[in-house]
Scaffold this active site. Structure first.
Site, PDB file in Angstrom:
ATOM      1  N   CYS A   2      27.298  26.950  45.626  1.00  0.00           N
ATOM      2  CA  CYS A   2      26.966  25.590  45.425  1.00  0.00           C
ATOM      3  C   CYS A   2      25.830  25.504  44.337  1.00  0.00           C
ATOM      4  O   CYS A   2      25.294  26.347  43.956  1.00  0.00           O
ATOM      5  CB  CYS A   2      26.751  24.973  46.689  1.00  0.00           C
ATOM      6  N   ARG A  27      29.772  25.599  39.312  1.00  0.00           N
ATOM      7  CA  ARG A  27      29.520  26.540  40.425  1.00  0.00           C
ATOM      8  C   ARG A  27      30.496  26.068  41.676  1.00  0.00           C
ATOM      9  O   ARG A  27      30.525  26.845  42.463  1.00  0.00           O
ATOM     10  CB  ARG A  27      27.963  26.366  40.588  1.00  0.00           C
ATOM     11  N   TRP A  79      30.865  24.193  46.879  1.00  0.00           N
ATOM     12  CA  TRP A  79      31.990  25.192  46.797  1.00  0.00           C
ATOM     13  C   TRP A  79      32.014  25.327  48.345  1.00  0.00           C
ATOM     14  O   TRP A  79      31.367  26.076  48.886  1.00  0.00           O
ATOM     15  CB  TRP A  79      31.636  26.418  45.853  1.00  0.00           C
ATOM     16  N   ASN A 105      22.838  26.300  49.942  1.00  0.00           N
ATOM     17  CA  ASN A 105      23.640  27.041  49.100  1.00  0.00           C
ATOM     18  C   ASN A 105      23.449  28.399  49.903  1.00  0.00           C
ATOM     19  O   ASN A 105      22.392  28.804  50.373  1.00  0.00           O
ATOM     20  CB  ASN A 105      23.261  27.121  47.746  1.00  0.00           C
ATOM     21  N   GLY A 106      24.623  28.940  50.602  1.00  0.00           N
ATOM     22  CA  GLY A 106      24.712  30.285  51.120  1.00  0.00           C
ATOM     23  C   GLY A 106      25.458  30.064  52.476  1.00  0.00           C
ATOM     24  O   GLY A 106      26.412  29.050  52.579  1.00  0.00           O
ATOM     25  N   GLU A 486      46.111  46.993  37.562  1.00  0.00           N
ATOM     26  CA  GLU A 486      45.159  46.002  37.389  1.00  0.00           C
ATOM     27  C   GLU A 486      44.516  46.199  36.036  1.00  0.00           C
ATOM     28  O   GLU A 486      44.163  45.138  35.490  1.00  0.00           O
ATOM     29  CB  GLU A 486      44.045  46.002  38.552  1.00  0.00           C
ATOM     30  N   LYS A 490      44.174  43.500  33.058  1.00  0.00           N
ATOM     31  CA  LYS A 490      43.000  42.790  32.622  1.00  0.00           C
ATOM     32  C   LYS A 490      43.117  42.765  30.907  1.00  0.00           C
ATOM     33  O   LYS A 490      43.093  42.096  30.137  1.00  0.00           O
ATOM     34  CB  LYS A 490      41.968  43.631  33.120  1.00  0.00           C
ATOM     35  N   GLU A 493      45.868  40.647  29.164  1.00  0.00           N
ATOM     36  CA  GLU A 493      45.870  39.192  29.414  1.00  0.00           C
ATOM     37  C   GLU A 493      44.397  38.675  28.509  1.00  0.00           C
ATOM     38  O   GLU A 493      44.564  37.498  28.209  1.00  0.00           O
ATOM     39  CB  GLU A 493      45.814  38.805  30.710  1.00  0.00           C
ATOM     40  N   HIS A 509      59.629  59.842  33.274  1.00  0.00           N
ATOM     41  CA  HIS A 509      60.853  59.164  33.556  1.00  0.00           C
ATOM     42  C   HIS A 509      61.140  58.125  32.528  1.00  0.00           C
ATOM     43  O   HIS A 509      62.081  57.192  32.747  1.00  0.00           O
ATOM     44  CB  HIS A 509      60.946  58.640  35.089  1.00  0.00           C
ATOM     45  N   LYS A 608      44.555  29.250  34.873  1.00  0.00           N
ATOM     46  CA  LYS A 608      43.821  29.889  36.157  1.00  0.00           C
ATOM     47  C   LYS A 608      44.626  29.984  37.598  1.00  0.00           C
ATOM     48  O   LYS A 608      44.558  31.020  38.101  1.00  0.00           O
ATOM     49  CB  LYS A 608      42.468  29.277  36.393  1.00  0.00           C
TER      50      LYS A 608
END
Ligand code: AGP
Length: 613
Positions: A2, A27, A79, A105-106, A486, A490, A493, A509, A608
């Site tokens: 946050c 954030r 958040w 925050n936490g 992955e 990355k 994209e 193959h 996103k």
């Protein structure tokens, strides 16, 4: 993750707090709030959604003297980690009659126990948050000394915090503290501005004092006194912030993607925190309310997702079969939703989604529910649609992931999937001893990531040799096959290089027809089962003039000799080696894209969250 802003001094607090919130909105942005205090009154204003909604709410109060004249206040952009993004759950939280007002925050791990005790003492809770527990706890100790009340409350807290708070009858005095969530104090002439990161203060001052863990500070005007939780006076040197305002929002990094790559040790620690019981050799996933009896009855794990989340699901499949000995499968969500899948009451369908809004994954959730499966979410955004519609699961606690390319979400997803596999395994054939070792292996992941992050400059140099290519293969076996997938995702994209991930055995193959000097190959060669076979594939690639980059275990001289370039990663069991190997490829892809001048955080054509089919 946050955003916290607080001010005390000689200026009107409101504009400073609002500007600070706007700077921190990246954030966390599901709700926001402000509390202002003066000799005569204290008020709290909160709004769901973006900071603009809070500004609109305040605009309707323009006759308020408090808004115009208050010189002390705290503010927060949220958040969500505990409790959906609603106005009631927004910060600041206050104790009865606004006696104590606080932003946080936490994650407070022992919030349930503390809440029960405070309820027994007569406190009523208006929100679902762990933060409200803290403000009532402070209130329970308050006897006209806000510092004393806060320090006594914090000694009972397990977990992490960055806080700012005040007492109604001590206007102008702020108490701020940190353990695990950053707090920075900007010092001015007879004033101070406190924030969770420097981006909120650099418009007012570049002289910043960063609190250390377990520090607690009394801030009043331009005076600051810092103590530790054992009440010892300490001095923290001020430092000069030399960031530009834009860079500050990225924490000094050039792109959000790099910032989020470097956040991974903290993000993974947050994902694991409170969820590993080493003594029991098991995972504690309270959001996945499955008793051992129910786990034993589940005959299969089905993972659904898209993109990076689908790649993470592969790791979950391998680990669940490997350690729990139960069948597991991974389904591309769009395929699952239209294929009339065979799932039922003995299946756990796990929907993986960072955003919790991906249309195909959401549709797969609904289809699985239609067929009577037990459905849970593995989601980052609290209160998102998938989180709400599954009604149970495991939040990632990775913090906001701004960059379109998913990085910390992936490594947190893998960490949580390993905990799910551990939970299944211990309900089946895994011994207590093996469970303890598995738990330790998961706890060791953040440190493995830190060792790879320390090689950032070296990886940037390796990336220079790959900028010129327009295509690439990524190959891996076993647990390293998802890493190949992955890594290819990355690179493609964010750099627009046509990168494809393959199982190493698949080369012969068909794909091997494409091998030539202009087709480099990235090979996952971590020590473990399958490495020698993949090494054989590397020799086949070299024989066709392909340039090979090896992701290799530190000190592996045989692998070093076989490849043209290499990135060394720490030795680890393959099920956890997935994470550091992926981080190496995240940095590799980032630097290739950076050197190609690509708009890394917002790649062309991408969003996103893919909320449409
Ligand atoms: C990965 O870097 C991409 N951002 C994309 O593949 C993403 O993982 C996919 O769209 C799924 O998103 P989700 O995790 O929010 O459901």
């Amino acid at each position: 993750m946050c955003g916290i802003v607080a001010y005390t001094g000689k200026q009107a607090a409101l504009p400073i707090l609002i500007n600070g919130l706007k700077r921190l909105e990246y954030r966390g942005y599901d709700s926001a709030g402000i509390a202002l205090t003066s000799e005569s009154e204290t008020k709290v204003y909160k709004a769901k959604g973006k900071v603009a909604n809070l500004v609109e709410l305040l605009a309707g109060q323009e006759d308020s003297l408090l808004l115009k004249e208050s010189t002390c206040g705290i503010a927060h952009t949220r958040w969500a980690t505990h409790g959906s993004p609603t106005q009631e759950n927004a910060h600041p939280h206050a104790s009865p009659e606004n006696q104590i007002v606080l932003v946080h925050n936490g994650i407070i791990e022992n919030h349930n126990q503390l809440r029960a005790k405070l309820k027994a003492d007569g406190y009523e809770f208006l929100s679902e948050t762990d933060t409200e527990v803290l403000v009532h706890l402070v209130d329970s100790f308050y006897d006209d000394d806000i510092y004393d009340a806060v320090i006594r409350a914090l000694k009972q807290i397990e977990g992490t915090y960055g806080i700012a708070c005040f007492a109604k009858n001590q206007p102008g005095k702020l108490i701020v503290a940190r353990r695990g969530s950053p707090i920075v104090i900007g010092m001015g002439d007879q004033e101070a501005i406190v924030a969770s990161d420097a981006s909120a203060i650099i418009n007012y001052t570049r002289q910043a004092v960063y609190l250390d863990d377990n520090d607690i500070a009394i801030v009043q005007g331009g005076d600051i006194e810092i103590r530790t939780l054992d009440d010892s006076l300490v001095t923290r040197q001020a430092s000069e912030i030399d960031w530009s305002p834009d860079a500050a929002e990225k924490g000094g990094y050039e792109h959000y993607m790099l910032k989020e790559i470097f956040e991974q040790p903290e993000a993974i620690r947050n994902a694991i925190r409170g969820r590993i019981d080493v003594n029991a050799g098991n995972a504690v996933l309270s959001g996945l309310s499955l008793a051992p009896r129910e786990l034993v009855d589940l005959q299969r794990l089905v993972v659904v997702g898209c993109g990076t989340s689908l790649n993470a699901g592969l790791v979950g499949q391998f680990a669940t079969e490997d350690f729990a000995g139960i069948p597991a499968s991974v389904e591309q969500a769009a395929e699952f939703r239209y294929r009339n899948p065979i799932v039922g009451s003995r299946d756990l369908v796990l929907a993986i989604s960072q955003s919790g809004e991906t249309a195909d994954t959401l549709a797969a959730v609904r289809e699985a529910q239609q067929k009577g499966a037990l459905v849970a979410g593995l989601v980052n955004v609290v209160g998102s649609t998938i989180a709400r519609e599954t009604g149970q699961g495991v939040y990632l606690h990775a913090g906001p992931e701004i960059s379109v390319a998913s990085t910390k979400a992936f490594t947190c997803q893998v960490s949580v999937l390993l905990m799910v596999a551990l939970k299944f395994a211990r309900a089946h054939r895994m011994s207590h001893e093996r469970g303890k070792r598995f738990a330790e292996e998961i706890l060791a992941i953040p440190e493995l990531v830190e060792r790879v992050l320390a090689k950032n400059d070296e990886i940037a140099r390796v990336a220079e040799s790959f900028v010129k290519y327009e295509k690439a293969f990524f190959i891996g076996r076993g647990y390293l096959y998802p890493v190949a997938m992955e890594g290819a995702l990355k690179l493609k994209e964010i750099s627009y290089i046509h990168a494809e991930g393959y199982h190493a055995a698949e080369l012969k193959h068909g794909p091997i027809a494409l091998l030539e000097e202009s087709m480099p190959v990235v090979a996952l060669l971590n020590d473990g089962p399958g490495k020698d076979k993949t090494l054989g594939n590397v020799y086949e690639c070299k024989a066709r003039n392909a340039t090979v980059l090896g992701i290799i275990t530190e000190g592996d001289e045989e692998a070093k000799q076989a490849v043209d370039h290499y990135i060394e990663v720490p030795d680890a069991p393959l099920h956890t080696a997935v994470v550091p190997a992926t981080v190496a490829l995240q940095l590799f892809s980032y630097h290739v894209a950076r050197l190609r001048g690509c708009p890394i955080d917002q790649p062309r054509n991408l969003a996103k969250s893919v909320t449409v089919e």
